[in-house]
Design a protein around this motif. Structure first.
Motif, PDB file in Angstrom:
ATOM      1  N   GLY A 122     -17.739  46.840 -27.451  1.00 57.59           N
ATOM      2  CA  GLY A 122     -18.068  47.896 -28.396  1.00 57.59           C
ATOM      3  C   GLY A 122     -16.980  48.106 -29.436  1.00 57.59           C
ATOM      4  O   GLY A 122     -17.275  48.257 -30.618  1.00 57.59           O
ATOM      5  N   ILE A 123     -15.734  48.119 -28.995  1.00 59.16           N
ATOM      6  CA  ILE A 123     -14.614  48.281 -29.939  1.00 59.16           C
ATOM      7  C   ILE A 123     -14.581  47.119 -30.923  1.00 59.16           C
ATOM      8  O   ILE A 123     -14.410  47.316 -32.127  1.00 59.16           O
ATOM      9  CB  ILE A 123     -13.275  48.399 -29.183  1.00 59.16           C
ATOM     10  N   THR A 124     -14.762  45.905 -30.416  1.00 61.63           N
ATOM     11  CA  THR A 124     -14.765  44.732 -31.291  1.00 61.63           C
ATOM     12  C   THR A 124     -15.881  44.825 -32.319  1.00 61.63           C
ATOM     13  O   THR A 124     -15.659  44.594 -33.508  1.00 61.63           O
ATOM     14  CB  THR A 124     -14.922  43.443 -30.456  1.00 61.63           C
ATOM     15  N   ASN A 125     -17.071  45.169 -31.871  1.00 64.07           N
ATOM     16  CA  ASN A 125     -18.219  45.221 -32.778  1.00 64.07           C
ATOM     17  C   ASN A 125     -18.123  46.354 -33.792  1.00 64.07           C
ATOM     18  O   ASN A 125     -18.549  46.206 -34.935  1.00 64.07           O
ATOM     19  CB  ASN A 125     -19.518  45.354 -31.978  1.00 64.07           C
ATOM     20  N   LYS A 126     -17.569  47.499 -33.398  1.00 65.17           N
ATOM     21  CA  LYS A 126     -17.487  48.649 -34.304  1.00 65.17           C
ATOM     22  C   LYS A 126     -16.324  48.568 -35.277  1.00 65.17           C
ATOM     23  O   LYS A 126     -16.406  49.076 -36.394  1.00 65.17           O
ATOM     24  CB  LYS A 126     -17.369  49.953 -33.502  1.00 65.17           C
ATOM     25  N   THR A 127     -15.211  47.945 -34.855  1.00 65.39           N
ATOM     26  CA  THR A 127     -14.014  47.948 -35.696  1.00 65.39           C
ATOM     27  C   THR A 127     -13.738  46.622 -36.390  1.00 65.39           C
ATOM     28  O   THR A 127     -13.003  46.585 -37.365  1.00 65.39           O
ATOM     29  CB  THR A 127     -12.767  48.298 -34.868  1.00 65.39           C
ATOM     30  N   GLY A 128     -14.284  45.537 -35.878  1.00 68.54           N
ATOM     31  CA  GLY A 128     -13.978  44.231 -36.438  1.00 68.54           C
ATOM     32  C   GLY A 128     -12.622  43.720 -35.998  1.00 68.54           C
ATOM     33  O   GLY A 128     -12.105  42.751 -36.553  1.00 68.54           O
ATOM     34  N   ALA A 129     -12.040  44.352 -34.989  1.00 66.14           N
ATOM     35  CA  ALA A 129     -10.721  43.947 -34.499  1.00 66.14           C
ATOM     36  C   ALA A 129     -10.872  43.004 -33.297  1.00 66.14           C
ATOM     37  O   ALA A 129     -11.885  43.008 -32.602  1.00 66.14           O
ATOM     38  CB  ALA A 129      -9.916  45.165 -34.066  1.00 66.14           C
ATOM     39  N   ILE A 130      -9.843  42.220 -33.069  1.00 75.48           N
ATOM     40  CA  ILE A 130      -9.747  41.417 -31.854  1.00 75.48           C
ATOM     41  C   ILE A 130      -9.291  42.359 -30.749  1.00 75.48           C
ATOM     42  O   ILE A 130      -8.375  43.157 -30.945  1.00 75.48           O
ATOM     43  CB  ILE A 130      -8.726  40.279 -32.029  1.00 75.48           C
ATOM     44  N   VAL A 131      -9.921  42.284 -29.597  1.00 77.78           N
ATOM     45  CA  VAL A 131      -9.516  43.087 -28.449  1.00 77.78           C
ATOM     46  C   VAL A 131      -9.037  42.145 -27.356  1.00 77.78           C
ATOM     47  O   VAL A 131      -9.728  41.198 -26.988  1.00 77.78           O
ATOM     48  CB  VAL A 131     -10.670  43.969 -27.920  1.00 77.78           C
ATOM     49  N   VAL A 132      -7.822  42.393 -26.876  1.00 79.56           N
ATOM     50  CA  VAL A 132      -7.243  41.612 -25.789  1.00 79.56           C
ATOM     51  C   VAL A 132      -7.149  42.518 -24.570  1.00 79.56           C
ATOM     52  O   VAL A 132      -6.562  43.591 -24.627  1.00 79.56           O
ATOM     53  CB  VAL A 132      -5.837  41.082 -26.170  1.00 79.56           C
ATOM     54  N   SER A 133      -7.758  42.084 -23.461  1.00 74.91           N
ATOM     55  CA  SER A 133      -7.791  42.874 -22.240  1.00 74.91           C
ATOM     56  C   SER A 133      -7.137  42.071 -21.112  1.00 74.91           C
ATOM     57  O   SER A 133      -7.758  41.152 -20.563  1.00 74.91           O
ATOM     58  CB  SER A 133      -9.241  43.219 -21.893  1.00 74.91           C
ATOM     59  N   PRO A 134      -5.897  42.401 -20.759  1.00 73.63           N
ATOM     60  CA  PRO A 134      -5.212  41.632 -19.714  1.00 73.63           C
ATOM     61  C   PRO A 134      -5.670  42.022 -18.312  1.00 73.63           C
ATOM     62  O   PRO A 134      -5.972  43.177 -18.038  1.00 73.63           O
ATOM     63  CB  PRO A 134      -3.744  41.995 -19.917  1.00 73.63           C
ATOM     64  N   GLU A 135      -5.715  41.041 -17.429  1.00 77.56           N
ATOM     65  CA  GLU A 135      -5.943  41.303 -16.002  1.00 77.56           C
ATOM     66  C   GLU A 135      -4.549  41.367 -15.384  1.00 77.56           C
ATOM     67  O   GLU A 135      -3.794  40.411 -15.461  1.00 77.56           O
ATOM     68  CB  GLU A 135      -6.756  40.184 -15.378  1.00 77.56           C
ATOM     69  N   TYR A 136      -4.219  42.503 -14.836  1.00 76.91           N
ATOM     70  CA  TYR A 136      -2.879  42.670 -14.270  1.00 76.91           C
ATOM     71  C   TYR A 136      -2.950  42.795 -12.751  1.00 76.91           C
ATOM     72  O   TYR A 136      -3.987  43.119 -12.192  1.00 76.91           O
ATOM     73  CB  TYR A 136      -2.168  43.883 -14.877  1.00 76.91           C
ATOM     74  N   ARG A 137      -1.826  42.489 -12.115  1.00 75.80           N
ATOM     75  CA  ARG A 137      -1.746  42.635 -10.660  1.00 75.80           C
ATOM     76  C   ARG A 137      -1.771  44.112 -10.303  1.00 75.80           C
ATOM     77  O   ARG A 137      -1.174  44.924 -10.977  1.00 75.80           O
ATOM     78  CB  ARG A 137      -0.463  41.990 -10.134  1.00 75.80           C
ATOM     79  N   ARG A 138      -2.526  44.431  -9.243  1.00 74.31           N
ATOM     80  CA  ARG A 138      -2.713  45.833  -8.874  1.00 74.31           C
ATOM     81  C   ARG A 138      -2.078  46.141  -7.522  1.00 74.31           C
ATOM     82  O   ARG A 138      -1.943  45.284  -6.652  1.00 74.31           O
ATOM     83  CB  ARG A 138      -4.208  46.151  -8.842  1.00 74.31           C
ATOM     84  N   ALA A 139      -1.710  47.416  -7.381  1.00 76.14           N
ATOM     85  CA  ALA A 139      -1.170  47.932  -6.125  1.00 76.14           C
ATOM     86  C   ALA A 139      -2.321  48.089  -5.138  1.00 76.14           C
ATOM     87  O   ALA A 139      -3.472  48.205  -5.554  1.00 76.14           O
ATOM     88  CB  ALA A 139      -0.484  49.267  -6.370  1.00 76.14           C
ATOM     89  N   PRO A 140      -2.075  48.122  -3.885  1.00 71.32           N
ATOM     90  CA  PRO A 140      -0.787  48.112  -3.203  1.00 71.32           C
ATOM     91  C   PRO A 140      -0.262  46.714  -2.909  1.00 71.32           C
ATOM     92  O   PRO A 140       0.874  46.558  -2.477  1.00 71.32           O
ATOM     93  CB  PRO A 140      -1.066  48.866  -1.905  1.00 71.32           C
TER      94      PRO A 140
ATOM     95  N   ALA B 176       3.931  41.152 -20.661  1.00 70.71           N
ATOM     96  CA  ALA B 176       3.884  39.719 -20.935  1.00 70.71           C
ATOM     97  C   ALA B 176       2.696  39.384 -21.847  1.00 70.71           C
ATOM     98  O   ALA B 176       2.824  38.552 -22.753  1.00 70.71           O
ATOM     99  CB  ALA B 176       3.787  38.939 -19.635  1.00 70.71           C
ATOM    100  N   THR B 177       1.581  40.048 -21.632  1.00 71.45           N
ATOM    101  CA  THR B 177       0.419  39.836 -22.499  1.00 71.45           C
ATOM    102  C   THR B 177       0.727  40.297 -23.922  1.00 71.45           C
ATOM    103  O   THR B 177       0.408  39.614 -24.883  1.00 71.45           O
ATOM    104  CB  THR B 177      -0.799  40.609 -21.965  1.00 71.45           C
ATOM    105  N   TYR B 178       1.371  41.446 -24.044  1.00 68.11           N
ATOM    106  CA  TYR B 178       1.725  41.960 -25.363  1.00 68.11           C
ATOM    107  C   TYR B 178       2.653  40.999 -26.112  1.00 68.11           C
ATOM    108  O   TYR B 178       2.463  40.735 -27.280  1.00 68.11           O
ATOM    109  CB  TYR B 178       2.390  43.329 -25.230  1.00 68.11           C
ATOM    110  N   ARG B 179       3.601  40.492 -25.387  1.00 68.46           N
ATOM    111  CA  ARG B 179       4.562  39.571 -26.030  1.00 68.46           C
ATOM    112  C   ARG B 179       3.916  38.261 -26.390  1.00 68.46           C
ATOM    113  O   ARG B 179       4.221  37.619 -27.348  1.00 68.46           O
ATOM    114  CB  ARG B 179       5.743  39.332 -25.099  1.00 68.46           C
TER     115      ARG B 179
END
Length: 73
Positions: free
Chosen positions: A39-57, A70-73
């Motif tokens: 939805g964000i991509t379609n409404k804004t025309g921006a690239i959206v990057v969604s990282p899968e991160y390690r989760r607790a516990p 690391a994804t941001y960099r």
């Protein structure tokens, strides 16, 4: 990591959104935020990057934060 690009994106540079899915660093995945990212991509025309991160516990702090950084960099 999932990367969402607008369907009509050309070769010009596009803005980018780093989408960090909710769940308090414990729950959910990139799949649970798929509709929001599309939805964000379609409404804004921006690239959206969604990282899968390690989760607790299974993975203690700051594992999730390190993955997102690391994804941001």
């Amino acid at each position: 990591m999932r990367v969402y690009r607008p369907a009509d994106a050309g070769d010009d540079p596009l803005p980018m959104v780093l989408w960090i899915h909710g769940g308090g660093w414990v729950l959910h995945s990139v799949g649970t935020s798929d509709a929001s990212c599309r939805g964000i991509t379609n409404k804004t025309g921006a690239i959206v990057v969604s990282p899968e991160y390690r989760r607790a516990p299974e993975h203690v702090f700051p594992a999730a934060h390190d993955d997102v950084l690391a994804t941001y960099r």
